[in-house]
Design an enzyme around this catalytic site. Sequence first.
Site, mmCIF file in Angstrom:
data_model
loop_
_atom_site.group_PDB
_atom_site.id
_atom_site.type_symbol
_atom_site.label_atom_id
_atom_site.label_comp_id
_atom_site.label_asym_id
_atom_site.label_seq_id
_atom_site.Cartn_x
_atom_site.Cartn_y
_atom_site.Cartn_z
ATOM 1 N N GLY A 15 -65.764 10.346 -8.444
ATOM 2 C CA GLY A 15 -66.969 10.516 -9.245
ATOM 3 C C GLY A 15 -66.737 10.908 -10.700
ATOM 4 O O GLY A 15 -67.600 11.549 -11.309
ATOM 5 N N ASN A 17 -66.733 8.824 -13.193
ATOM 6 C CA ASN A 17 -67.744 8.081 -13.972
ATOM 7 C C ASN A 17 -69.117 8.739 -13.830
ATOM 8 O O ASN A 17 -69.867 8.832 -14.806
ATOM 9 C CB ASN A 17 -67.789 6.613 -13.540
ATOM 10 C CG ASN A 17 -66.714 5.794 -14.226
ATOM 11 O OD1 ASN A 17 -66.784 5.553 -15.430
ATOM 12 N ND2 ASN A 17 -65.703 5.388 -13.470
ATOM 13 N N ARG A 68 -74.315 -4.672 7.679
ATOM 14 C CA ARG A 68 -74.446 -4.444 6.240
ATOM 15 C C ARG A 68 -75.924 -4.453 5.836
ATOM 16 O O ARG A 68 -76.392 -3.648 5.044
ATOM 17 C CB ARG A 68 -73.685 -5.545 5.490
ATOM 18 C CG ARG A 68 -73.626 -5.344 3.977
ATOM 19 C CD ARG A 68 -72.824 -6.442 3.302
ATOM 20 N NE ARG A 68 -71.481 -6.549 3.821
ATOM 21 C CZ ARG A 68 -70.452 -5.758 3.459
ATOM 22 N NH1 ARG A 68 -70.634 -4.818 2.578
ATOM 23 N NH2 ARG A 68 -69.265 -5.937 3.980
ATOM 24 N N LEU A 96 -72.626 -5.301 -1.729
ATOM 25 C CA LEU A 96 -74.062 -5.191 -1.447
ATOM 26 C C LEU A 96 -74.607 -6.553 -1.043
ATOM 27 O O LEU A 96 -74.193 -7.590 -1.587
ATOM 28 C CB LEU A 96 -74.788 -4.675 -2.692
ATOM 29 C CG LEU A 96 -74.428 -3.221 -3.060
ATOM 30 C CD1 LEU A 96 -74.912 -2.884 -4.456
ATOM 31 C CD2 LEU A 96 -75.016 -2.253 -2.031
ATOM 32 N N ASN A 110 -72.497 -2.217 -12.516
ATOM 33 C CA ASN A 110 -71.219 -1.851 -11.904
ATOM 34 C C ASN A 110 -70.191 -1.681 -13.013
ATOM 35 O O ASN A 110 -70.310 -2.293 -14.085
ATOM 36 C CB ASN A 110 -70.757 -2.966 -10.959
ATOM 37 C CG ASN A 110 -69.459 -2.625 -10.253
ATOM 38 O OD1 ASN A 110 -69.265 -1.488 -9.803
ATOM 39 N ND2 ASN A 110 -68.556 -3.585 -10.154
ATOM 40 N N HIS A 112 -66.003 -2.057 -13.581
ATOM 41 C CA HIS A 112 -64.812 -2.620 -12.931
ATOM 42 C C HIS A 112 -63.603 -2.360 -13.830
ATOM 43 O O HIS A 112 -63.682 -2.578 -15.046
ATOM 44 C CB HIS A 112 -65.023 -4.121 -12.715
ATOM 45 C CG HIS A 112 -63.885 -4.759 -11.984
ATOM 46 N ND1 HIS A 112 -63.677 -4.581 -10.635
ATOM 47 C CD2 HIS A 112 -62.877 -5.549 -12.421
ATOM 48 C CE1 HIS A 112 -62.591 -5.236 -10.272
ATOM 49 N NE2 HIS A 112 -62.079 -5.839 -11.336
ATOM 50 N N ASP A 148 -68.124 -8.918 -8.526
ATOM 51 C CA ASP A 148 -67.577 -8.687 -9.871
ATOM 52 C C ASP A 148 -67.858 -9.873 -10.797
ATOM 53 O O ASP A 148 -66.983 -10.353 -11.518
ATOM 54 C CB ASP A 148 -66.059 -8.418 -9.797
ATOM 55 C CG ASP A 148 -65.743 -7.158 -9.005
ATOM 56 O OD1 ASP A 148 -66.576 -6.232 -9.008
ATOM 57 O OD2 ASP A 148 -64.678 -7.115 -8.372
ATOM 58 N N GLN A 176 -61.510 4.902 -20.915
ATOM 59 C CA GLN A 176 -62.445 3.971 -21.560
ATOM 60 C C GLN A 176 -63.712 3.781 -20.719
ATOM 61 O O GLN A 176 -64.810 3.647 -21.260
ATOM 62 C CB GLN A 176 -61.772 2.620 -21.807
ATOM 63 C CG GLN A 176 -60.626 2.676 -22.800
ATOM 64 C CD GLN A 176 -61.074 3.188 -24.160
ATOM 65 O OE1 GLN A 176 -62.122 2.796 -24.676
ATOM 66 N NE2 GLN A 176 -60.291 4.080 -24.736
ATOM 67 N N GLU A 177 -63.557 3.791 -19.398
ATOM 68 C CA GLU A 177 -64.737 3.676 -18.522
ATOM 69 C C GLU A 177 -65.732 4.787 -18.834
ATOM 70 O O GLU A 177 -66.942 4.570 -18.930
ATOM 71 C CB GLU A 177 -64.327 3.757 -17.045
ATOM 72 C CG GLU A 177 -63.467 2.604 -16.565
ATOM 73 C CD GLU A 177 -63.184 2.681 -15.068
ATOM 74 O OE1 GLU A 177 -64.052 3.118 -14.297
ATOM 75 O OE2 GLU A 177 -62.071 2.297 -14.661
HETATM 76 C C1 GAR Z 1 -63.128 3.451 -11.311
HETATM 77 O O1 GAR Z 1 -61.897 3.117 -11.884
HETATM 78 C C2 GAR Z 1 -63.985 2.211 -11.154
HETATM 79 O O2 GAR Z 1 -63.827 1.287 -12.195
HETATM 80 C C3 GAR Z 1 -63.440 1.657 -9.869
HETATM 81 O O3 GAR Z 1 -63.275 2.777 -9.029
HETATM 82 C C4 GAR Z 1 -62.959 3.907 -9.855
HETATM 83 C C5 GAR Z 1 -63.910 5.028 -9.495
HETATM 84 O O4 GAR Z 1 -63.543 6.210 -10.141
HETATM 85 N N1 GAR Z 1 -64.346 0.708 -9.289
HETATM 86 C C6 GAR Z 1 -63.948 -0.414 -8.715
HETATM 87 O O5 GAR Z 1 -62.787 -0.728 -8.587
HETATM 88 C C7 GAR Z 1 -65.080 -1.302 -8.202
HETATM 89 N N2 GAR Z 1 -64.623 -2.641 -8.037
HETATM 90 P P1 GAR Z 1 -64.517 7.467 -10.145
HETATM 91 O O6 GAR Z 1 -64.966 7.700 -8.704
HETATM 92 O O7 GAR Z 1 -63.639 8.578 -10.642
HETATM 93 O O8 GAR Z 1 -65.663 7.169 -11.058
#
Ligand code: GAR
Length: 219
Positions: A15, A17, A68, A96, A110, A112, A148, A176-177
């Site tokens: 978590g 992000n 699902r 989803l 999302n 990625h 994606d 960067q995210e």
């Molecule tokens: C992040 O790097 C995100 O981009 C990736 O999971 C991580 C979650 O980190 N998501 C994917 O790969 C989805 N295809 P976080 O839980 O610390 O935010």
Amino acid sequence: MTTPLSLGILISGGGTNLQAIIDAIERKDLSAHIRIVVSNRSDAYGLARAQRHGLSTALLAHTDFSSREEFDQHLVTLLHEHGVEMVILAGFMRLLSARFIQAFPHRILNIHPALLPAFPGLRAQRQALERGVRISGATVHLVDEKMDHGPIIMQAAVPVYPDDTEDSLSARILAQEHRIYPAAIKLFAEGRVVVRGNSVRIRDERHWPQTAFQSPAAV
Ligand code: GAR
């Protein structure tokens, strides 16, 4: 004054992000309310982060559902009950169904850890290392029915070094995210995103100010 955007955030893990989005809201950089944080895994540390900030949380374990579609239907109901307008996937490691996506048209984001359309799917950072690219990064995109794939909202690039490991590259991309995810959500909060087929136009965007590029020579 715009009305704050009502967010539902879906997580499966650490978590960070989610934390970046919480921080942007608390700093008043982003006009939004997090109505609920939902995890499909009980061990997701992001749930504790959300609780620390007084946010509503829910655990919806996909293993408790027979399909699902059934899981997704419960998720849609939960998000609607909390008045969620926009769904934010923040490390949510579940595909989803079409039914879920149709419940929030052009309202699911999302992030990625690659420069899409390169390296979709799992372990994007490892895919980048194995392919030997010199530049990778992160992409925020709208979710459509292909994995994606949907319209790209924002990207940030980072260099890939010869001695990078999956962990070191992941950490560089993650930094960067944390910068671009709140910024991309802010574009929606400001009503600046116009979807045109599989791309978007950002109103009043002058010179791609949201896109970061660190050239390898500069670092
Ligand atoms: C992040 O790097 C995100 O981009 C990736 O999971 C991580 C979650 O980190 N998501 C994917 O790969 C989805 N295809 P976080 O839980 O610390 O935010």
